[in-house]
Design a protein around this motif. Structure first.
Motif, PDB file in Angstrom:
ATOM      1  N   ALA A   1       0.824  -1.207   0.000  1.00 52.05           N
ATOM      2  CA  ALA A   1       0.000   0.000   0.000  1.00 52.05           C
ATOM      3  C   ALA A   1       0.854   1.251   0.000  1.00 52.05           C
ATOM      4  O   ALA A   1       2.013   1.230   0.424  1.00 52.05           O
ATOM      5  N   ARG A   2       0.300   2.375  -0.528  1.00 52.32           N
ATOM      6  CA  ARG A   2       0.975   3.661  -0.447  1.00 52.32           C
ATOM      7  C   ARG A   2      -0.017   4.664   0.122  1.00 52.32           C
ATOM      8  O   ARG A   2      -1.217   4.576  -0.124  1.00 52.32           O
ATOM      9  N   LEU A   3       0.527   5.641   0.846  1.00 51.41           N
ATOM     10  CA  LEU A   3      -0.303   6.716   1.377  1.00 51.41           C
ATOM     11  C   LEU A   3      -0.517   7.766   0.299  1.00 51.41           C
ATOM     12  O   LEU A   3       0.421   8.149  -0.410  1.00 51.41           O
ATOM     13  N   LEU A   4      -1.754   8.254   0.186  1.00 49.29           N
ATOM     14  CA  LEU A   4      -2.074   9.330  -0.745  1.00 49.29           C
ATOM     15  C   LEU A   4      -2.378  10.583   0.049  1.00 49.29           C
ATOM     16  O   LEU A   4      -3.328  10.626   0.812  1.00 49.29           O
ATOM     17  N   ALA A   5      -1.514  11.594  -0.073  1.00 52.68           N
ATOM     18  CA  ALA A   5      -1.770  12.891   0.547  1.00 52.68           C
ATOM     19  C   ALA A   5      -2.021  13.882  -0.593  1.00 52.68           C
ATOM     20  O   ALA A   5      -3.076  13.898  -1.177  1.00 52.68           O
ATOM     21  N   GLY A   6      -1.022  14.693  -0.946  1.00 50.90           N
ATOM     22  CA  GLY A   6      -1.190  15.627  -2.069  1.00 50.90           C
ATOM     23  C   GLY A   6      -1.264  14.906  -3.398  1.00 50.90           C
ATOM     24  O   GLY A   6      -1.963  15.321  -4.309  1.00 50.90           O
ATOM     25  N   GLY A   7      -0.479  13.827  -3.505  1.00 47.72           N
ATOM     26  CA  GLY A   7      -0.508  13.026  -4.728  1.00 47.72           C
ATOM     27  C   GLY A   7       0.268  13.607  -5.896  1.00 47.72           C
ATOM     28  O   GLY A   7       0.308  13.002  -6.961  1.00 47.72           O
ATOM     29  N   GLN A   8       0.899  14.754  -5.714  1.00 46.03           N
ATOM     30  CA  GLN A   8       1.536  15.422  -6.855  1.00 46.03           C
ATOM     31  C   GLN A   8       2.788  14.699  -7.338  1.00 46.03           C
ATOM     32  O   GLN A   8       3.187  14.830  -8.502  1.00 46.03           O
ATOM     33  N   SER A   9       3.421  13.941  -6.461  1.00 47.16           N
ATOM     34  CA  SER A   9       4.511  13.070  -6.909  1.00 47.16           C
ATOM     35  C   SER A   9       4.008  11.662  -7.137  1.00 47.16           C
ATOM     36  O   SER A   9       4.320  11.040  -8.151  1.00 47.16           O
ATOM     37  N   LEU A  10       3.181  11.179  -6.201  1.00 49.50           N
ATOM     38  CA  LEU A  10       2.734   9.786  -6.266  1.00 49.50           C
ATOM     39  C   LEU A  10       1.952   9.494  -7.534  1.00 49.50           C
ATOM     40  O   LEU A  10       2.228   8.514  -8.243  1.00 49.50           O
ATOM     41  N   ILE A  11       0.964  10.335  -7.853  1.00 48.89           N
ATOM     42  CA  ILE A  11       0.099   9.998  -8.988  1.00 48.89           C
ATOM     43  C   ILE A  11       0.880  10.064 -10.303  1.00 48.89           C
ATOM     44  O   ILE A  11       0.632   9.289 -11.231  1.00 48.89           O
ATOM     45  N   ALA A  12       1.874  10.952 -10.382  1.00 47.65           N
ATOM     46  CA  ALA A  12       2.719  10.980 -11.587  1.00 47.65           C
ATOM     47  C   ALA A  12       3.446   9.650 -11.752  1.00 47.65           C
ATOM     48  O   ALA A  12       3.528   9.106 -12.857  1.00 47.65           O
ATOM     49  N   THR A  13       3.978   9.115 -10.655  1.00 44.16           N
ATOM     50  CA  THR A  13       4.685   7.830 -10.772  1.00 44.16           C
ATOM     51  C   THR A  13       3.710   6.699 -11.092  1.00 44.16           C
ATOM     52  O   THR A  13       4.052   5.774 -11.826  1.00 44.16           O
ATOM     53  N   LEU A  14       2.498   6.779 -10.565  1.00 46.32           N
ATOM     54  CA  LEU A  14       1.503   5.754 -10.891  1.00 46.32           C
ATOM     55  C   LEU A  14       1.118   5.831 -12.356  1.00 46.32           C
ATOM     56  O   LEU A  14       0.979   4.813 -13.026  1.00 46.32           O
ATOM     57  N   ASN A  15       0.948   7.065 -12.870  1.00 45.73           N
ATOM     58  CA  ASN A  15       0.578   7.246 -14.276  1.00 45.73           C
ATOM     59  C   ASN A  15       1.632   6.660 -15.204  1.00 45.73           C
ATOM     60  O   ASN A  15       1.316   6.182 -16.286  1.00 45.73           O
ATOM     61  N   MET A  16       2.886   6.714 -14.789  1.00 43.79           N
ATOM     62  CA  MET A  16       3.962   6.192 -15.627  1.00 43.79           C
ATOM     63  C   MET A  16       4.253   4.733 -15.320  1.00 43.79           C
ATOM     64  O   MET A  16       5.179   4.158 -15.870  1.00 43.79           O
ATOM     65  N   ARG A  17       3.451   4.129 -14.431  1.00 42.75           N
ATOM     66  CA  ARG A  17       3.667   2.741 -13.996  1.00 42.75           C
ATOM     67  C   ARG A  17       5.078   2.515 -13.468  1.00 42.75           C
ATOM     68  O   ARG A  17       5.633   1.423 -13.593  1.00 42.75           O
ATOM     69  N   LEU A  18       5.648   3.570 -12.865  1.00 45.20           N
ATOM     70  CA  LEU A  18       6.942   3.399 -12.212  1.00 45.20           C
ATOM     71  C   LEU A  18       6.754   2.702 -10.877  1.00 45.20           C
ATOM     72  O   LEU A  18       7.697   2.166 -10.313  1.00 45.20           O
ATOM     73  N   SER A  19       5.548   2.795 -10.345  1.00 42.58           N
ATOM     74  CA  SER A  19       5.240   1.996  -9.170  1.00 42.58           C
ATOM     75  C   SER A  19       3.803   1.502  -9.315  1.00 42.58           C
ATOM     76  O   SER A  19       2.998   2.125 -10.006  1.00 42.58           O
ATOM     77  N   ALA A  20       3.494   0.382  -8.697  1.00 44.95           N
ATOM     78  CA  ALA A  20       2.173  -0.235  -8.857  1.00 44.95           C
ATOM     79  C   ALA A  20       1.676  -0.786  -7.521  1.00 44.95           C
ATOM     80  O   ALA A  20       1.569  -1.991  -7.329  1.00 44.95           O
ATOM     81  N   PRO A  21       1.349   0.119  -6.588  1.00 46.78           N
ATOM     82  CA  PRO A  21       0.809  -0.360  -5.315  1.00 46.78           C
ATOM     83  C   PRO A  21      -0.560  -0.995  -5.534  1.00 46.78           C
ATOM     84  O   PRO A  21      -1.251  -0.657  -6.505  1.00 46.78           O
ATOM     85  N   THR A  22      -0.957  -1.887  -4.674  1.00 46.04           N
ATOM     86  CA  THR A  22      -2.265  -2.525  -4.827  1.00 46.04           C
ATOM     87  C   THR A  22      -3.345  -1.768  -4.073  1.00 46.04           C
ATOM     88  O   THR A  22      -4.529  -2.000  -4.276  1.00 46.04           O
ATOM     89  N   LEU A  23      -2.915  -0.866  -3.176  1.00 47.66           N
ATOM     90  CA  LEU A  23      -3.883  -0.123  -2.371  1.00 47.66           C
ATOM     91  C   LEU A  23      -3.364   1.294  -2.144  1.00 47.66           C
ATOM     92  O   LEU A  23      -2.199   1.482  -1.813  1.00 47.66           O
ATOM     93  N   LEU A  24      -4.239   2.287  -2.371  1.00 51.68           N
ATOM     94  CA  LEU A  24      -3.913   3.655  -1.982  1.00 51.68           C
ATOM     95  C   LEU A  24      -4.729   4.006  -0.746  1.00 51.68           C
ATOM     96  O   LEU A  24      -5.950   3.831  -0.733  1.00 51.68           O
ATOM     97  N   ILE A  25      -4.050   4.484   0.268  1.00 47.50           N
ATOM     98  CA  ILE A  25      -4.725   4.887   1.504  1.00 47.50           C
ATOM     99  C   ILE A  25      -4.779   6.404   1.516  1.00 47.50           C
ATOM    100  O   ILE A  25      -3.754   7.075   1.681  1.00 47.50           O
TER     101      ILE A  25
END
Lengths: 798, 166, 278
Positions: free
Chosen positions: C27-51
């Protein structure tokens, strides 16, 4: 407020009442774009539409050993998983060669790699699914085994015996070479007082259109027709290519462009993934949509301008340029791009170096070599930015060497304004240019003397500002000399059909296309003026092969000069037809009548005789009231192709004023100027905005943009954070002005203007940096882009 | 697994919307694909180009860096809504007259960002300088105009709004 | 690209977040998401759960108390940018805020997220280090506080464990003797730094004491340069530059040698800022 006001009409031959020629009218049809109601290809949805995602080679060069698609085919939402070998049964490969580039060779290219992937990013396998996300999920389940092969990534050794040949059947990695030897270069150098020799490097870069490439292909099995929505610059060219490679008749293919989110040449080429999408629609008998995401755009959009040029200029003490010599090496991708070929850019570099100058001693050699990197082809200003940077870089180095002002050296060597027609050393025919008038105008407009004083004052305080110039000639309005003569089905002519509708308004169908430059407005302005209505009565239809005359679209700055002329002539022809109807209705002679602001008037007195809506009513609904034997023809088509000159050359001069922070190597652009002569100007604001946009793209090349590769052929910076495109804070205000030398090859006299900004900007920014650093004894910088590190190195600080 | 998709209810351009969405769907893809509001554009999907700039709960955001599921209960405004409410009328008109758009792809995001600085400046009773305008739109990529015309258009609206009676 | 599928859960309490992190190592924590969602969009990371922790109340305050400025992890960059408390009592952070990305990013990105993500080219982690701040975290074993000097471990690696949630950070409130300096070099406004420097010190008569210089963009974490700090306190800027103990790697923007040179240039510029009274 800086909103440009209308300017009066300029030329007498176009002295129509209420003419729009020379007026900065706002473009019609902008409401839909500012409201977010445009229709870009990426916005299109069709019933039963599917989405395709491509699995791409992670290797620069690899043999495809096996592709396991079983798991992917079972993934949720998947309709098909198709390999390159399977697609090859439906779509034939292509070879990007033209006969007039002698010796140009390339290997056949399939839409998706079949045995071998030849660049990192080449499509290898396609997944068609209900959503793009599901297609990508399935791509992860495809099992591809590759055998990595040596990657050829250094152009300097591409032709060495020990470098592996990418396509063994071609014999070597040479795509194209050309040499030219005019006058007596060796004698001229020997007779020179100074000879300056240096090597210019141009970093490969790419277009980064805001809207990535996208296509929606819709094969209708019942109609046996393929409709392709594609943001292409040349719909008729693509119509021919889709038909050819799917073994269809052209009449079975319709191409529509809709709104295009930027193109600049990126969207005038043939891409494997787009062709594959069209083939997949035929295979699956339903619509397939492909939208390149930004990451795949960087590794699949054409790159451009990867050159190393050893260059030399000779000059006498009194400021006569004696000779130019260049030795150009350019590394393209593994294929020459189809159908325009990847030899054109190098060919232009050879043709255009030295272009503005009377010097007739010139020797040039170019070699274009294959590499396992992204494919490379025509991008805005094709070859000009390089030829101009080499020429103008040498000119200012020569000026510095002999202690002459750089504008003065130009004055002594530019073609005289009264010396036309003329021919460059490379055989380019010049009809009429205005180098000296433009230079004088620039000198005054930028207050050159004042800036030199300011520069000197600030140098005393340790602030280093530089002024750099670039004179240039620019290819526009190309005839068949560009592509047609080489065997490409790329038309240089264009057409316009104008129709008077039942309410007396005008519809014009044009073969040129709109990507934001304002072609729709230019066409409307031409027709409104030559026919005689206000622009709000003119609707333009463009970008549809079913509904426009056969035309070339937009490239090489042809839409205004060629498309506009066809529209102008069509408007005149319809006016004649309408006046024939009016004459019949009014029992007058047609030559005594005119159409002004939508009303048939008495030509001499201006007295209103008959509104157009009334004329249309009668012609369409009461032809029984017209004289026997008279047939109203309320539609007219005219075509136009330049015949007098292979190209309508334009000229211009640009200047850059900047400051170099000698501690950090950072460059601050203070101001930029451009004086451009593109002949008759149809819409001054649109021309100025083309120049501004083009200048900023050129600044991108000079300071920011480069596709970086490692020794394994992997692109290192293929994203918007690492590949630096110009953004608002770093860009200067850009002042534009014009001289006007119309071409006599058309009635309008308009030449093209879309690429001039990009042609000259890199050169003058380079020259300005070197001007700034010259008193510090820095070695001249000639390796673009000029990053802070390179500037610090030149200053000896790292 | 129900958590991979969920139902969300939100207001989009003043209309209440209820849809079932995958958790992984970004806000911009949601408004484009599920609601047919294609005025917000996708240019990079990593938050750099600004083509997806829209408003959530009154603040400009990157539509590609928010998930639709995060917007449950939120107020979303896209270019279509901002346009139809006439909030942007003077800015759109200035852009059109000054040709501060060419291909139009960056334009919805650019207008949204420009309106943001204009509102902030008006609240402070100030007219933003050209440099301040450039700084505020520094996250919106335009490849066509070179930015000069955009700055002209925004500046002209800032001056006009400052002169207008509140 | 589109992200790989993941499940999503919006939590209302820290306990819930910590528990879910414990149950879901992917799982990964979702706060602002401005870095996290970019990495998810590029499939640089693939957590199974966003909290999604944006719904946890009480974590977004900015307060001046007990001689410190305490910033809740969920405070958005824009809040700090507009905060009088930050402007008055944490001037170094106020200096840094306009450099962080662009307005649309600052409206969503959180200060806590920036410090938790610890991008080596980001502004706030360096500010934390320069200010000798501390980080509060809550994990399965309860709350703890981590001092800035102990917090940054490696590339995107901090002292936070996989089940920790960063809840706040604290920096000493500025006094009349506080001196700060901030400079960053980017090719374009809002980019990640090629090199940046966040600095704080205390005026001690005509000299400086407690000099803390934190560079960013020059290594895997923000880096202090202690020998240079000492030289600065002695008032010897040339010695401070000469003593710069940095060995940056080459990256796609510049070589390590260039970055090192630029670090020296920034030191001189920041030194000038440090000598200015508040």
């Amino acid at each position: 407020m800086k909103i440009t006001s209308d300017s009066p009409p300029v030329l007498s031959v176009l002295d129509r009442p209420n003419s729009y020629i020379g007026r900065s009218v706002p473009r019609p049809n902008l409401h839909r774009l500012t409201q977010g109601r445009g229709q870009y290809i990426s916005d299109i949805t069709l019933p039963r539409m599917t989405h395709v995602a491509f699995l791409r080679s992670p290797h620069a060069h690899a043999r495809i050993v096996s592709i396991g698609t079983v798991a992917a085919k079972k993934a949720p939402g998947v309709f098909a998983v198709v390999t390159g070998a399977e697609l090859a049964k439906v779509m034939t490969p292509w070879v990007g060669v033209l006969t007039h580039l002698k010796g140009l060779k390339s290997a056949p290219q399939h839409p998706m790699a079949v045995d071998r992937a030849c660049w990192q990013g080449e499509a290898v396998c396609a997944v068609v699914a209900k959503t793009r996300a599901q297609a990508e999920d399935a791509c992860e389940l495809i099992d591809i085994k590759y055998e990595e092969l040596p990657a050829t990534v250094d152009p300097e050794v591409a032709l060495d015996a020990k470098t592996s040949v990418i396509h063994p059947e071609l014999g070597d990695n040479l795509c194209f070479e050309r040499s030219l030897d005019v006058g007596d270069v060796d004698k001229a150098f020997a007779a020179s007082d100074e000879v300056v020799e240096t090597t210019f490097m141009f970093g490969r870069h790419t277009g980064v259109t805001n809207e990535p490439r996208a296509v929606v292909a819709d094969w209708n099995e019942g109609e046996q027709r393929m409709t392709v929505y594609q943001g292409t610059q040349a719909p008729h060219m693509m119509q021919n290519l889709f038909a050819k490679h799917l073994d269809l008749q052209e009449s079975q293919v319709r191409v529509l462009t809709k709104d295009v989110g930027g193109s600049f040449g990126i969207k005038v080429h043939t891409y494997g993934d787009e062709m594959a999408t069209v083939a997949l629609s035929k295979m699956l008998k339903r619509p397939v949509k492909f939208v390149a995401d930004r990451i795949e755009s960087f590794v699949t959009d054409i790159h451009a301008r990867d050159h190393r040029i050893k260059a030399k200029i000779g000059v006498t003490k009194d400021g006569t340029i004696t000779a130019f010599e260049i030795d150009d090496l350019t590394g393209i991708g593994p294929y020459s791009v189809y159908p325009r070929t990847s030899g054109i850019e190098a060919n232009q570099v050879v043709n255009l170096t030295g272009g503005p100058y009377t010097c007739m001693n010139y020797r040039a050699q170019t070699r274009v070599v294959f590499q396992n990197k992204g494919v490379m082809c025509q991008y805005r200003a094709v070859g000009h930015p390089i030829a101009v940077a080499v020429t103008e870089g040498l000119v200012e180095l020569a000026a510095a060497k002999i202690g002459m002002d750089p504008l003065e050296l130009r004055r002594r060597n530019l073609f005289p304004d009264d010396g036309y027609p003329a021919q460059t050393a490379t055989g380019l025919k010049l009809e009429a240019l205005s180098h000296h008038e433009a230079l004088a105008h620039l000198d005054g407009m930028m207050n050159y003397a004042g800036l030199r004083t300011e520069q000197a004052d600030l140098r005393k305080k340790g602030i280093y500002r530089g002024i750099g110039f670039a004179s240039f000639i620019e290819v526009t309005n190309p005839s068949a000399a560009f592509y047609g003569v080489g065997g490409a089905k790329i038309t240089s002519q264009d057409g316009a059909t104008v129709k008077l509708d039942a309410q007396g308004a005008i519809v014009v169908h044009t073969g040129v296309t709109e990507q934001g430059q304002g072609a729709e407005s230019v066409i409307a302005q031409c027709v409104a003026s030559s026919f005689g209505v206000s622009m709000d009565k003119v609707r333009v239809v463009t970008g549809d092969t079913d509904n426009t005359p056969y035309g070339g679209g937009t490239w090489a700055s042809r839409a205004a000069g060629i498309g506009g002329e066809a529209a102008w002539q069509a408007g005149k022809a319809l006016r004649d037809n309408v006046l024939a109807v009016a004459a019949a209705m009014l029992q007058a002679k047609p030559e005594t009548l005119d159409i002004r602001s939508g009303i048939v008037v008495d030509k001499a007195s201006g007295t209103e005789r008959l509104p157009l809506d009334e004329l249309a009513r009668v012609a369409y609904f009461r032809p029984d009231t017209l004289p026997p034997g008279f047939q109203a023809e309320l539609m007219a088509t005219r075509h136009y192709v330049p015949r007098g000159w292979p190209f309508a050359f334009t000229n211009g001069i640009q200047a850059s004023y900047l400051e170099v922070d000698t501690d950090t190597g950072f460059v601050k652009l203070l101001k930029h100027w451009c004086v451009e002569d593109c002949g008759t100007i149809i819409n001054p604001q649109l021309v100025d905005e083309q120049i501004r946009g083009g200048v900023v793209q050129g600044i991108g090349a000079a300071l920011f943009e480069q596709c970086l590769y490692d020794e394994r052929g992997q692109m290192l910076n293929g994203n918007m954070a690492d590949y630096l495109v110009p953004m608002a804070v770093e860009m200067p205000d850009i002042e534009c002005a014009h001289c006007v030398s119309p071409t006599a090859d058309s009635e309008l006299g308009a030449k093209g203007a879309g690429e001039a900004g990009t042609a000259g900007a890199p050169a003058c920014v380079m020259n300005a940096i070197n001007d700034a650093l010259r008193p510090l004894g820095a070695a001249p910088l000639t390796d673009m882009p000029f990053t802070p590190g390179k500037i610090l190195k030149a200053l000896g600080k790292v | 697994m129900s958590e991979l998709s969920m139902d969300i209810t939100l207001t989009v351009n003043g209309e209440q919307v209820t849809e079932r969405v995958e958790a992984r769907k970004t806000l911009v893809d949601f408004v484009r694909d599920d609601l047919g509001l294609t005025g917000s554009h996708v240019g990079c999907e990593h938050g750099v180009c600004g083509a997806c700039t829209m408003r959530v709960d009154g603040e400009i955001v990157r539509g590609c860096l928010m998930l639709a599921v995060q917007c449950d209960g939120a107020k979303v405004e896209t270019i279509e809504g901002l346009s139809d409410s006439n909030e942007l009328a003077d800015l759109q008109s200035a852009f059109e007259r000054r040709n501060a758009l060419q291909c139009g792809f960056c334009t919805p995001g650019m207008l949204t960002a420009a309106q943001d600085i204009l509102l902030q400046a008006k609240a402070k009773g100030a007219v933003p300088s050209r440099d301040e305008i450039r700084e505020h739109i520094s996250g919106n990529y335009c490849r066509c105009t070179g930015y000069h015309a955009i700055v002209d258009a925004v500046e002209s609206v800032a001056i006009a709004r400052a002169g207008a009676k509140s | 690209m589109k992200p790989a599928p993941f499940a999503y859960k919006k939590v209302r309490s820290l306990d819930e977040a910590v528990a879910l992190l414990g149950e879901n190592p992917d799982a990964r924590l979702l706060a602002g998401g401005q870095s996290l969602i970019a990495t998810l969009n590029m499939r640089l990371s693939a957590p199974t759960l966003l909290i999604d922790i944006n719904g946890i109340s009480g974590l977004d305050g900015i307060a001046h108390k007990g001689g410190a400025v305490e910033v809740g992890a969920l405070a958005r960059h824009v809040q700090a940018e507009r905060s009088d408390t930050v402007a008055k009592h944490a001037p170094l952070i106020a200096r840094a805020m306009p450099f962080i990305a662009h307005p649309a990013i600052r409206n969503r990105g959180t200060l806590g997220g920036s410090i938790a993500f610890a991008d080596p080219a980001a502004e706030l982690p360096a500010c934390l280090l320069a200010l000798d701040g501390e980080v509060d975290a809550t994990g399965p074993k309860g709350k703890r506080t981590i001092k800035a000097d102990d917090y940054f471990k490696g590339l995107y690696e901090t002292d936070l464990g996989p089940q920790d949630v960063l809840t706040a950070f604290r920096v000493p409130a500025a006094t009349k003797d506080t001196r700060t300096g901030f400079a960053e070099l980017t090719r374009r406004h809002g980019d990640y730094a090629i090199v940046g420097l966040a600095a704080s010190a205390r005026a001690d008569g005509k000299k400086l004491a407690d000099v803390r210089l934190a560079y960013f963009g020059v290594g895997n974490t923000p880096l202090r340069v202690k020998q240079s700090e000492a030289a600065m306190a002695d008032g010897d800027i040339d010695a401070a530059v000469a003593a710069l103990d940095l060995d940056p790697h080459d990256d796609v923007q510049e070589t390590g040698a260039v970055k090192k040179h630029l670090a020296g240039v920034l030191l001189r510029r920041v030194a000038a800022q440090l000598m200015e009274a508040r």
